[in-house]
Design a protein around this motif. Sequence first.
Motif, PDB file in Angstrom:
ATOM      1  N   PRO A 587       0.812  -1.225   0.000  1.00 26.81           N
ATOM      2  CA  PRO A 587       0.000   0.000   0.000  1.00 26.81           C
ATOM      3  C   PRO A 587       0.843   1.272   0.000  1.00 26.81           C
ATOM      4  O   PRO A 587       0.504   2.243  -0.688  1.00 26.81           O
ATOM      5  CB  PRO A 587      -0.832  -0.133   1.283  1.00 26.81           C
ATOM      6  CG  PRO A 587      -0.961  -1.603   1.491  1.00 26.81           C
ATOM      7  CD  PRO A 587       0.362  -2.161   1.047  1.00 26.81           C
ATOM      8  N   GLU A 588       1.939   1.275   0.738  1.00 26.43           N
ATOM      9  CA  GLU A 588       2.809   2.448   0.738  1.00 26.43           C
ATOM     10  C   GLU A 588       3.466   2.630  -0.630  1.00 26.43           C
ATOM     11  O   GLU A 588       3.644   3.767  -1.104  1.00 26.43           O
ATOM     12  CB  GLU A 588       3.877   2.302   1.825  1.00 26.43           C
ATOM     13  CG  GLU A 588       4.840   3.477   1.930  1.00 26.43           C
ATOM     14  CD  GLU A 588       4.143   4.782   2.250  1.00 26.43           C
ATOM     15  OE1 GLU A 588       4.658   5.841   1.838  1.00 26.43           O
ATOM     16  OE2 GLU A 588       3.067   4.756   2.907  1.00 26.43           O
ATOM     17  N   VAL A 589       3.828   1.527  -1.283  1.00 27.38           N
ATOM     18  CA  VAL A 589       4.386   1.599  -2.635  1.00 27.38           C
ATOM     19  C   VAL A 589       3.391   2.240  -3.593  1.00 27.38           C
ATOM     20  O   VAL A 589       3.752   3.064  -4.441  1.00 27.38           O
ATOM     21  CB  VAL A 589       4.779   0.185  -3.119  1.00 27.38           C
ATOM     22  CG1 VAL A 589       4.950   0.159  -4.628  1.00 27.38           C
ATOM     23  CG2 VAL A 589       6.063  -0.276  -2.445  1.00 27.38           C
ATOM     24  N   ASP A 605      -6.177   2.663  -0.033  1.00 25.22           N
ATOM     25  CA  ASP A 605      -7.080   2.260   1.050  1.00 25.22           C
ATOM     26  C   ASP A 605      -8.449   1.838   0.535  1.00 25.22           C
ATOM     27  O   ASP A 605      -9.219   1.215   1.272  1.00 25.22           O
ATOM     28  CB  ASP A 605      -7.233   3.409   2.046  1.00 25.22           C
ATOM     29  CG  ASP A 605      -5.918   3.752   2.726  1.00 25.22           C
ATOM     30  OD1 ASP A 605      -5.126   2.821   2.960  1.00 25.22           O
ATOM     31  OD2 ASP A 605      -5.677   4.945   3.005  1.00 25.22           O
ATOM     32  N   ALA A 606      -8.755   2.185  -0.724  1.00 22.47           N
ATOM     33  CA  ALA A 606     -10.042   1.797  -1.293  1.00 22.47           C
ATOM     34  C   ALA A 606      -9.916   0.637  -2.274  1.00 22.47           C
ATOM     35  O   ALA A 606     -10.921   0.142  -2.787  1.00 22.47           O
ATOM     36  CB  ALA A 606     -10.682   3.006  -1.998  1.00 22.47           C
ATOM     37  N   ALA A 607      -8.690   0.195  -2.543  1.00 19.34           N
ATOM     38  CA  ALA A 607      -8.477  -0.882  -3.516  1.00 19.34           C
ATOM     39  C   ALA A 607      -8.767  -2.241  -2.882  1.00 19.34           C
ATOM     40  O   ALA A 607      -8.771  -2.409  -1.664  1.00 19.34           O
ATOM     41  CB  ALA A 607      -7.034  -0.835  -4.022  1.00 19.34           C
ATOM     42  N   SER A 608      -9.018  -3.223  -3.760  1.00 21.34           N
ATOM     43  CA  SER A 608      -9.160  -4.614  -3.332  1.00 21.34           C
ATOM     44  C   SER A 608      -7.882  -5.362  -3.723  1.00 21.34           C
ATOM     45  O   SER A 608      -7.341  -5.148  -4.809  1.00 21.34           O
ATOM     46  CB  SER A 608     -10.373  -5.268  -4.004  1.00 21.34           C
ATOM     47  OG  SER A 608     -11.564  -4.614  -3.621  1.00 21.34           O
ATOM     48  N   TYR A 609      -7.426  -6.236  -2.837  1.00 25.95           N
ATOM     49  CA  TYR A 609      -6.176  -6.962  -3.055  1.00 25.95           C
ATOM     50  C   TYR A 609      -6.490  -8.445  -3.235  1.00 25.95           C
ATOM     51  O   TYR A 609      -7.205  -9.040  -2.421  1.00 25.95           O
ATOM     52  CB  TYR A 609      -5.223  -6.750  -1.878  1.00 25.95           C
ATOM     53  CG  TYR A 609      -4.820  -5.310  -1.694  1.00 25.95           C
ATOM     54  CD1 TYR A 609      -3.641  -4.818  -2.240  1.00 25.95           C
ATOM     55  CD2 TYR A 609      -5.635  -4.427  -0.986  1.00 25.95           C
ATOM     56  CE1 TYR A 609      -3.277  -3.487  -2.085  1.00 25.95           C
ATOM     57  CE2 TYR A 609      -5.281  -3.086  -0.826  1.00 25.95           C
ATOM     58  CZ  TYR A 609      -4.102  -2.627  -1.380  1.00 25.95           C
ATOM     59  OH  TYR A 609      -3.748  -1.298  -1.229  1.00 25.95           O
ATOM     60  N   VAL A 645       3.097  -9.924   5.197  1.00 25.61           N
ATOM     61  CA  VAL A 645       4.412  -9.562   4.658  1.00 25.61           C
ATOM     62  C   VAL A 645       4.342  -8.241   3.906  1.00 25.61           C
ATOM     63  O   VAL A 645       5.203  -7.374   4.049  1.00 25.61           O
ATOM     64  CB  VAL A 645       4.931 -10.678   3.731  1.00 25.61           C
ATOM     65  CG1 VAL A 645       6.218 -10.239   3.038  1.00 25.61           C
ATOM     66  CG2 VAL A 645       5.167 -11.953   4.517  1.00 25.61           C
ATOM     67  N   PHE A 646       3.284  -8.081   3.089  1.00 19.15           N
ATOM     68  CA  PHE A 646       3.152  -6.898   2.247  1.00 19.15           C
ATOM     69  C   PHE A 646       2.271  -5.825   2.872  1.00 19.15           C
ATOM     70  O   PHE A 646       1.902  -4.857   2.204  1.00 19.15           O
ATOM     71  CB  PHE A 646       2.585  -7.292   0.879  1.00 19.15           C
ATOM     72  CG  PHE A 646       3.463  -8.235   0.107  1.00 19.15           C
ATOM     73  CD1 PHE A 646       4.833  -8.136   0.166  1.00 19.15           C
ATOM     74  CD2 PHE A 646       2.910  -9.229  -0.689  1.00 19.15           C
ATOM     75  CE1 PHE A 646       5.644  -9.000  -0.550  1.00 19.15           C
ATOM     76  CE2 PHE A 646       3.707 -10.104  -1.405  1.00 19.15           C
ATOM     77  CZ  PHE A 646       5.087  -9.990  -1.339  1.00 19.15           C
ATOM     78  N   ARG A 647       1.874  -6.005   4.139  1.00 12.18           N
ATOM     79  CA  ARG A 647       1.069  -5.035   4.878  1.00 12.18           C
ATOM     80  C   ARG A 647      -0.273  -4.754   4.185  1.00 12.18           C
ATOM     81  O   ARG A 647      -0.718  -3.605   4.100  1.00 12.18           O
ATOM     82  CB  ARG A 647       1.848  -3.724   5.061  1.00 12.18           C
ATOM     83  CG  ARG A 647       3.202  -3.862   5.733  1.00 12.18           C
ATOM     84  CD  ARG A 647       3.051  -4.334   7.175  1.00 12.18           C
ATOM     85  NE  ARG A 647       4.324  -4.401   7.851  1.00 12.18           N
ATOM     86  CZ  ARG A 647       4.870  -3.375   8.518  1.00 12.18           C
ATOM     87  NH1 ARG A 647       4.252  -2.227   8.571  1.00 12.18           N
ATOM     88  NH2 ARG A 647       6.032  -3.523   9.131  1.00 12.18           N
TER      89      ARG A 647
END
Length: 662
Positions: A587-589, A605-609, A645-647
């Motif tokens: 997310p920071e990337v 913050d609004a995306a789906s992963y 791992v990827f927060r």
Amino acid sequence: MTDPQPTADVDAAAPGPVEPPPTAAPPVGNPDHPAAHGAGLAGLALGALGIVFGDIGTSPLYAMQTVFSIDGGAVRPNTADIYGVVSLIFWSVTIVVTIKYVSFILRADNDGEGGIMALAALVREVTRTTARRGMVALLLGVLGASLFYGDSLITPAISVLSAVEGLEVAEPQLAELVLPIGIAILALLFLAQRWGTHRVGRLFGPIMVSWFVVLAVLGVPHIVERPGVLVGLSPTWIGAFIVDHPYTAFIAMGAVVLSITGAEALYADMGHFGKRPIRVSWFAVVFPALIVNYLGQAALLLADPKAVDNPFYLLAPSWARWPLVVLATFATVIASQAVISGAFSVSRQAVRLGYLPHLTVRHTSTRESGQIYVPAVNWLLFAGVLVLMVTFRSSDKLAAAYGLAVTGTLLLTTTLFLMYAATKWRWPTWQLVLTGVVFGGLEVLYLAANIPKIPHGGWLPLVIAAIVVTVMTTWQRGRRLITGRRIDLEGPLPDFIDHLHEKRVRRVPGTAVFPHPTNQTAPLALRANVRFNDVLHERVVIVSVLSLNVPHVPVAERLTVDELGHHDDGIVHLTASFGFQDDQDIPEVLRQARNLTPELDIDPDAASYFLSRITIERGAGNGMASWRKRLFIGLSHNAATPASVFRLPVDRTVVMGSRIEL
């Protein structure tokens, strides 16, 4: 009845190390690195005293005592043997620590970082044209890291026990309390790891300054009483010791090596403080304090051979022994903290280099990226330390297990350094041979002197190293096999993108982020979403995490965008390059990538992963022995998920699965 086939879930999104493109130069220099800012030379030197030198700084507690107790008292507290021993200690510290590490090894920094895994990665980087040599370097690094884990188990046990054993000198009737008190102290230390060292870090430097001052103060009066002990610094006493008692001198070297335990910490902690503060602290405070204390112990033994039972605590007058026990306990806790933190760092480096599964890593400081807590490693270390303390019960018995771990790591570091000097610095052959003979020859003698300890506890670090090497190589081999089979299952990404355009899949509002190791194949989660739901999000971002063989990558050099051959179709690939000491926060990337292209102007913050989860089943195929397949699957069960791992935000993360046979 058929043997049930074990399975495990691993994440296709978890990248492991990925080789950077041949044309990409590894980034160097990191302006955000703590050492780049610094708190001034004095502040960094003080911090180095508190962290770097805790292990070697507490060696006087047990080194001299162990020399005279080894092999049933083969080394006698007479004038010739005392001078021979103190000369061995002085020249060992001078050659191995002062000349080898402080003057030479600190020059081989990997983007400002040190440690044997970092050095191995550095050697592989400079030997990129020779794949075999690079692989040998990494294997040496794995072996060195494995021995370091043994050191991380033994150091807390032997250091704290040796400090608390001062109770026996102050009050002999308290001898039975030494082990319970030592266990209680270490239990508190390991429990406190979850809160990090930053809250007490400010105390470390002043405490260790007090410790080194006390070391010198304890030694000076005895040297003044017997100034003749200074002649023991002459190397001629080593020659006389060897000539008069060759076997005894050989045995003594196996214990003298305890005076240089912690030398590797000078290199491993370089990234936290930089070369110059470490060198200033060593020459201005640590080196003179250590030598004065060892000379003081030698002078005490010359005056009173019975002091051989505990020459360190008997340096102090009786009224000072209780305060000395308290200060020594604080110092050994700090020494233990240093190797525990080092084990956390080595574990994270091994994960980034592909030799361990993803582990849960918690950052315990908002300022220092190097201050981390790895729960799995912490509790494994604690369990191992408890077993050691209950089994060996005293510092002198543990000392038999200590030497092999230390000498093995020293020799491996020398080997890797020579490989680096030959390749990067183009040292001439005579210089390599001279360096190898001086450093490597001495360390081979240390190693040989510790071999007789194997039946008496020296087997311990060898067993630990064998277990860790097996785990690391099994994971690395299994990961390669699974990666190859996963690539076949995923299929080429360009073909899949062309298929999406031809089929005109219905687009739905929103942003879908797919962590994925490469831009060459299609994420399984993306394929599954299109296949089963027949829809595609308005914006699709495929994020690949690239782990480089450097500790840190500057933010300005971290991101690369690939539009995958189609402009303005809402599908983009983003490569984020990280060093093995960097925090991989997707997310920071995405926040950092907003200005790179309009397609990346999204709200993380609004995306789906979407994560691709692979279930591994043990099959009959070749490539790994059956027991190693079971081990790999077991390790996979305990690997951290990419969500941690990827927060990734748990409430916005979707997991989609597939199966692969190992």
